[in-house]
Design a protein around this motif. Structure first.
Motif, PDB file in Angstrom:
ATOM      1  N   GLN A 218       1.026  -1.379  -0.070  1.00 49.78           N
ATOM      2  CA  GLN A 218      -0.002   0.146   0.078  1.00 49.78           C
ATOM      3  C   GLN A 218       0.838   1.257  -0.065  1.00 49.78           C
ATOM      4  N   ARG A 219       1.940   1.299   0.678  1.00 54.38           N
ATOM      5  CA  ARG A 219       2.938   2.380   0.991  1.00 54.38           C
ATOM      6  C   ARG A 219       3.626   2.506  -0.777  1.00 54.38           C
ATOM      7  N   LEU A 220       4.012   1.455  -1.329  1.00 54.01           N
ATOM      8  CA  LEU A 220       4.618   1.459  -2.592  1.00 54.01           C
ATOM      9  C   LEU A 220       3.654   2.170  -3.707  1.00 54.01           C
ATOM     10  N   THR A 221       2.454   1.679  -3.563  1.00 60.40           N
ATOM     11  CA  THR A 221       1.384   2.030  -4.561  1.00 60.40           C
ATOM     12  C   THR A 221       1.083   3.820  -4.375  1.00 60.40           C
ATOM     13  N   LEU A 222       1.084   4.297  -3.081  1.00 62.67           N
ATOM     14  CA  LEU A 222       0.855   5.394  -2.790  1.00 62.67           C
ATOM     15  C   LEU A 222       2.090   6.491  -3.143  1.00 62.67           C
ATOM     16  N   ILE A 223       2.958   5.895  -3.037  1.00 62.63           N
ATOM     17  CA  ILE A 223       4.481   6.449  -3.262  1.00 62.63           C
ATOM     18  C   ILE A 223       4.463   6.900  -4.810  1.00 62.63           C
ATOM     19  N   ARG A 224       4.019   5.602  -5.737  1.00 62.96           N
ATOM     20  CA  ARG A 224       4.202   5.977  -7.079  1.00 62.96           C
ATOM     21  C   ARG A 224       3.075   6.627  -7.625  1.00 62.96           C
ATOM     22  N   GLN A 225       1.782   6.629  -7.131  1.00 63.59           N
ATOM     23  CA  GLN A 225       0.721   7.359  -7.432  1.00 63.59           C
ATOM     24  C   GLN A 225       1.095   8.797  -7.242  1.00 63.59           C
ATOM     25  N   LEU A 226       1.669   9.268  -6.028  1.00 69.54           N
ATOM     26  CA  LEU A 226       1.556  10.666  -5.828  1.00 69.54           C
ATOM     27  C   LEU A 226       3.064  11.271  -6.247  1.00 69.54           C
ATOM     28  N   GLU A 227       3.609  10.749  -7.263  1.00 71.38           N
ATOM     29  CA  GLU A 227       4.948  11.467  -7.789  1.00 71.38           C
ATOM     30  C   GLU A 227       4.482  12.728  -8.378  1.00 71.38           C
ATOM     31  N   HIS A 228       5.349  13.828  -8.160  1.00 66.52           N
ATOM     32  CA  HIS A 228       5.136  15.282  -8.754  1.00 66.52           C
ATOM     33  C   HIS A 228       6.278  15.675  -9.419  1.00 66.52           C
ATOM     34  N   ASP A 229       5.977  16.902 -10.316  1.00 64.47           N
ATOM     35  CA  ASP A 229       7.213  17.316 -10.672  1.00 64.47           C
ATOM     36  C   ASP A 229       7.770  18.682 -10.128  1.00 64.47           C
ATOM     37  N   ALA A 230       8.487  19.358 -10.748  1.00 55.33           N
ATOM     38  CA  ALA A 230       9.136  20.381  -9.906  1.00 55.33           C
ATOM     39  C   ALA A 230       8.257  21.600  -9.500  1.00 55.33           C
ATOM     40  N   ASP A 231       7.053  21.506 -10.431  1.00 56.25           N
ATOM     41  CA  ASP A 231       5.915  22.491  -9.856  1.00 56.25           C
ATOM     42  C   ASP A 231       5.134  22.169  -8.754  1.00 56.25           C
ATOM     43  N   GLY A 232       5.250  20.852  -8.280  1.00 60.15           N
ATOM     44  CA  GLY A 232       4.432  20.319  -7.332  1.00 60.15           C
ATOM     45  C   GLY A 232       3.362  19.566  -7.809  1.00 60.15           C
ATOM     46  N   GLN A 233       3.068  19.601  -9.056  1.00 55.96           N
ATOM     47  CA  GLN A 233       1.918  18.966  -9.838  1.00 55.96           C
ATOM     48  C   GLN A 233       2.149  17.526  -9.861  1.00 55.96           C
ATOM     49  N   LEU A 234       0.906  16.861  -9.635  1.00 54.94           N
ATOM     50  CA  LEU A 234       1.105  15.662 -10.047  1.00 54.94           C
ATOM     51  C   LEU A 234       1.150  15.022 -11.469  1.00 54.94           C
ATOM     52  N   VAL A 235       2.030  13.899 -11.501  1.00 61.77           N
ATOM     53  CA  VAL A 235       2.494  13.502 -12.847  1.00 61.77           C
ATOM     54  C   VAL A 235       1.503  12.804 -13.679  1.00 61.77           C
ATOM     55  N   TRP A 236       0.836  11.946 -12.934  1.00 58.83           N
ATOM     56  CA  TRP A 236       0.019  10.929 -13.513  1.00 58.83           C
ATOM     57  C   TRP A 236      -1.541  11.523 -13.243  1.00 58.83           C
ATOM     58  N   LEU A 237      -1.968  11.245 -14.690  1.00 58.97           N
ATOM     59  CA  LEU A 237      -3.446  11.775 -14.499  1.00 58.97           C
ATOM     60  C   LEU A 237      -4.349  10.588 -14.374  1.00 58.97           C
ATOM     61  N   GLU A 238      -3.726   9.114 -14.424  1.00 61.74           N
ATOM     62  CA  GLU A 238      -4.587   8.095 -14.279  1.00 61.74           C
ATOM     63  C   GLU A 238      -3.657   6.910 -13.596  1.00 61.74           C
ATOM     64  N   ALA A 239      -4.176   6.325 -12.613  1.00 61.52           N
ATOM     65  CA  ALA A 239      -3.549   5.376 -11.864  1.00 61.52           C
ATOM     66  C   ALA A 239      -4.172   4.078 -11.901  1.00 61.52           C
ATOM     67  N   LEU A 240      -3.727   2.874 -12.245  1.00 57.50           N
ATOM     68  CA  LEU A 240      -4.389   1.564 -12.262  1.00 57.50           C
ATOM     69  C   LEU A 240      -3.955   0.593 -11.278  1.00 57.50           C
ATOM     70  N   GLU A 241      -4.564   0.231 -10.445  1.00 55.70           N
ATOM     71  CA  GLU A 241      -4.098  -0.714  -9.388  1.00 55.70           C
ATOM     72  C   GLU A 241      -4.920  -1.985  -9.446  1.00 55.70           C
ATOM     73  N   THR A 242      -4.170  -3.174  -9.630  1.00 54.08           N
ATOM     74  CA  THR A 242      -4.902  -4.163  -9.852  1.00 54.08           C
ATOM     75  C   THR A 242      -4.194  -5.273  -8.857  1.00 54.08           C
ATOM     76  N   THR A 243      -4.871  -6.151  -8.272  1.00 52.20           N
ATOM     77  CA  THR A 243      -4.374  -7.218  -7.279  1.00 52.20           C
ATOM     78  C   THR A 243      -5.457  -8.406  -7.309  1.00 52.20           C
ATOM     79  N   ALA A 244      -5.091  -9.636  -6.798  1.00 48.86           N
ATOM     80  CA  ALA A 244      -5.886 -10.398  -6.503  1.00 48.86           C
ATOM     81  C   ALA A 244      -6.976 -10.135  -5.173  1.00 48.86           C
ATOM     82  N   ARG A 245      -7.879 -10.675  -5.042  1.00 50.65           N
ATOM     83  CA  ARG A 245      -8.827 -10.326  -4.043  1.00 50.65           C
ATOM     84  C   ARG A 245      -8.203 -10.391  -2.503  1.00 50.65           C
ATOM     85  N   GLN A 246      -8.834  -9.696  -1.538  1.00 49.85           N
ATOM     86  CA  GLN A 246      -8.798  -9.804   0.041  1.00 49.85           C
ATOM     87  C   GLN A 246      -7.422  -9.457   0.318  1.00 49.85           C
ATOM     88  N   VAL A 247      -6.489  -8.514  -0.195  1.00 48.31           N
ATOM     89  CA  VAL A 247      -5.305  -8.149   0.191  1.00 48.31           C
ATOM     90  C   VAL A 247      -5.123  -6.877   1.249  1.00 48.31           C
TER      91      VAL A 247
END
Length: 576
Positions: free
Chosen positions: A153-182
């Motif tokens: 969960q920490r890895l996913t949030l760290i990747r999702q919230l990457e930002h550029d030099a102006d402080g803006q998020l670089v990802w318009l879309e994040a896809l997260e897919t895993t098996a159930r119940q994790v």
């Protein structure tokens, strides 16, 4: 508001702002750029934003008008319908020790604990990223909400919230897919809670718009957050189908709505849970347009695989797979087993499970036993074993089409492009492709001074013969760039450095070949083997043109790669 399927939505606006700056020049003529050109042209492909179906390059108004006149009578709508979706799965992403992850914000998270598994697919850090808000969000959630994330969960949030030099998020879309119940729900809940409190950071009230396959699933994700918010004195609404948390200082809201009730909101942060059961138009018509005028908008598609999935998640996943090594606007984190894995393979279970424990192993053993006894784990799935494969191995479906396709290049158009030209000592872009172990093909392209491309090509009886021809070219040309199909990459001699090309490059290259031929920018000397481009049949996909099985296509693929290399800055090293 952009219309459905519009190629001029928020992602295009962001790219235009980034590329059309003082000093930008037209990619065709070098004049000052004022427009953003889709390559291949929009009239030559069905555009799906973020899919890799085209590139955005600076252009001038004159070249855009010329291209419009050249292609005015050519419309992709004359082609047969494309299949719902196709997935060309690449090799697994690099492991945590690979240098590609050498960025400061990933230093600690690369240490995978014993109960964790590195994603099978994970997008490399964005080229514009200089940091991530992930660590800050994780600390805030621990201190303010008492939520302690698991490693994945920490890895996913760290990747999702990457930002550029102006402080803006670089990802318009994040896809997260895993098996159930994790622990996916905890991750979604925590990310939404943090974003609810970021009005000051992004300079505007935040609207978290949360929907998914079933309203009860979305309400359950928000339920613990509503209890937490009540304890802090936040206004909380709990009417059925109208659940909402309001952060009182900024007025930011976290709104839960059914998938048919998402219209009319301006979403800063959009969550689509169990996206396998959400129709594409919910996102295209109802959600994506809401993000157009927001600061740092982001959409998260979260889902486990399902054999009866709508086109939404598989199509976006396919687009994200094309961006794994060259990211633009989408980040993918996927824990899944390989398609050919056995259902009782413990290694496959762990590949699909970002968090592992003895209890999870017992759970999967019980679920598998029930599936083997004929009990389906999903009321929407009639095949118990397919249900297990989707829910606990997270294997996404591949759909094919009976579409016979159309010829890549019309023979009459091709014949009209015959011309004998002197390429002099111009640098040459060469590509070599295998014919399933039964020979090979070589294509060579030289860019002419008038902006046209001289294309030559021939078939060879063996790989050795093809590479010998490449060496001969190197002996008579000052500069030669080499691309090869992935099956030939291991056959390239050490001194012949080459860039490997796969399915994604093939689709883009064939689309570019069709565009350049349609605009009269390809010439050839009537080499007989090149007639292959008039016999190959292709189907149109969001990401370009796919070859229909049944005809030899190695030279056509090589021609597309060589043209693509010549059309842009060299993608491979100079080998001579």
């Amino acid at each position: 508001m952009p219309r459905k399927g519009s190629p001029y939505g928020p992602a295009h606006t962001r790219r235009r702002k980034a590329l059309i700056r003082p000093g930008a020049v037209c990619h065709q003529c070098g004049a000052p750029a004022s427009e953003l050109d889709h390559v291949p042209a929009l009239s030559l492909h069905r555009h799906v934003e973020g899919s890799g179906c085209c590139r955005s390059l600076p252009a001038c108004g004159k070249c855009q008008r010329v291209q419009g006149a050249e292609l005015g009578g050519y419309r992709h709508s004359t082609l047969p319908p494309a299949p719902l979706f196709e997935v060309d799965e690449p090799p697994d992403s690099p492991g945590p020790d690979d240098p590609v992850w050498d960025v400061p914000w990933m230093t600690e998270i690369r240490k995978v604990p014993a109960d964790g598994s590195w994603p099978r697919y994970i997008t490399v850090p964005h080229p514009d990223a200089v940091g991530s808000y992930g660590a800050e969000a994780i600390d805030w959630l621990r201190g303010e909400a008492g939520i302690t994330f698991r490693w994945f969960q920490r890895l996913t949030l760290i990747r999702q919230l990457e930002h550029d030099a102006d402080g803006q998020l670089v990802w318009l879309e994040a896809l997260e897919t895993t098996a159930r119940q994790v622990g996916k729900s905890t991750l979604l809940r925590g990310a939404a809670m943090w974003r609810l409190h970021q009005a000051g950071r992004f300079g505007e009230e935040q609207t978290i718009l949360h929907t998914g396959k079933d309203l009860p699933v979305c309400k359950e994700v928000q339920r613990l957050a509503r209890a937490w918010a009540k304890g802090r004195g936040y206004p909380v609404r709990e009417q059925n189908g109208n659940e909402q948390i309001t952060e009182p200082l900024s007025g930011s809201r976290w709104i839960v709505r059914g998938k048919g009730s998402v219209y009319g909101y301006a979403g800063s942060y959009v969550l689509v849970d169990e996206a396998f059961g959400v129709a594409p138009e919910v996102v295209e018509d109802g959600l994506e347009p809401t993000m157009a005028e927001r600061v740092a908008p982001q959409m998260v598609l979260a889902s486990t695989a399902h054999r009866q999935a709508t086109a939404l998640f598989p199509t976006h996943r396919s687009a994200a797979l094309l961006q794994l090594d060259a990211p633009e606007s989408m980040v993918l984190l996927e824990w899944s087993a390989r398609r050919d894995a056995e259902v009782d393979d413990l290694t496959a279970w762990r590949q699909a499970s970002p968090h592992w424990s003895p209890g999870r192993q017992r759970l999967l053993e019980q679920k598998l036993a029930r599936a083997q006894a004929g009990e389906s784990l999903d009321p929407d799935e009639t095949d118990p074993m397919e249900s297990f494969r989707s829910q606990f191995l997270n294997v996404w479906p591949v759909r094919t089409s009976s579409d016979p396709g159309t010829v890549l290049i019309d023979p009459a158009v091709w014949a009209a492009l015959t011309d004998r030209v002197d390429t002099g000592t111009a640098e040459v872009f060469v590509a070599v492709e295998d014919n399933y172990g039964r020979g090979a093909a070589v294509a060579a392209v030289a860019k002419l001074a008038d902006g046209r491309y001289e294309l030559d090509g021939w078939l060879c009886g063996s790989w050795a013969e093809a590479f010998a021809d490449v060496e001969l070219l190197g002996a008579v040309r000052d500069r030669v760039h080499l691309s090869v199909g992935v099956t030939l990459a291991a056959q390239v001699r050490p001194r012949l450095q080459a860039t490997a090309q796969g399915p994604a490059q093939t689709r883009a290259g064939l689309a570019l070949l069709r565009q350049l031929v349609a605009s009269g920018r390809v010439v050839h000397d009537d080499a007989p083997d090149l007639e292959q481009v008039t016999t190959v049949r292709v189907r149109e996909l969001p990401s370009g043109l796919a070859v229909v099985a049944g005809t030899r296509a190695d030279l056509a693929r090589a021609a597309g790669w060589a043209l693509m290399a010549a059309h842009k800055a060299p993608v491979g090293p100079v080998i001579y």
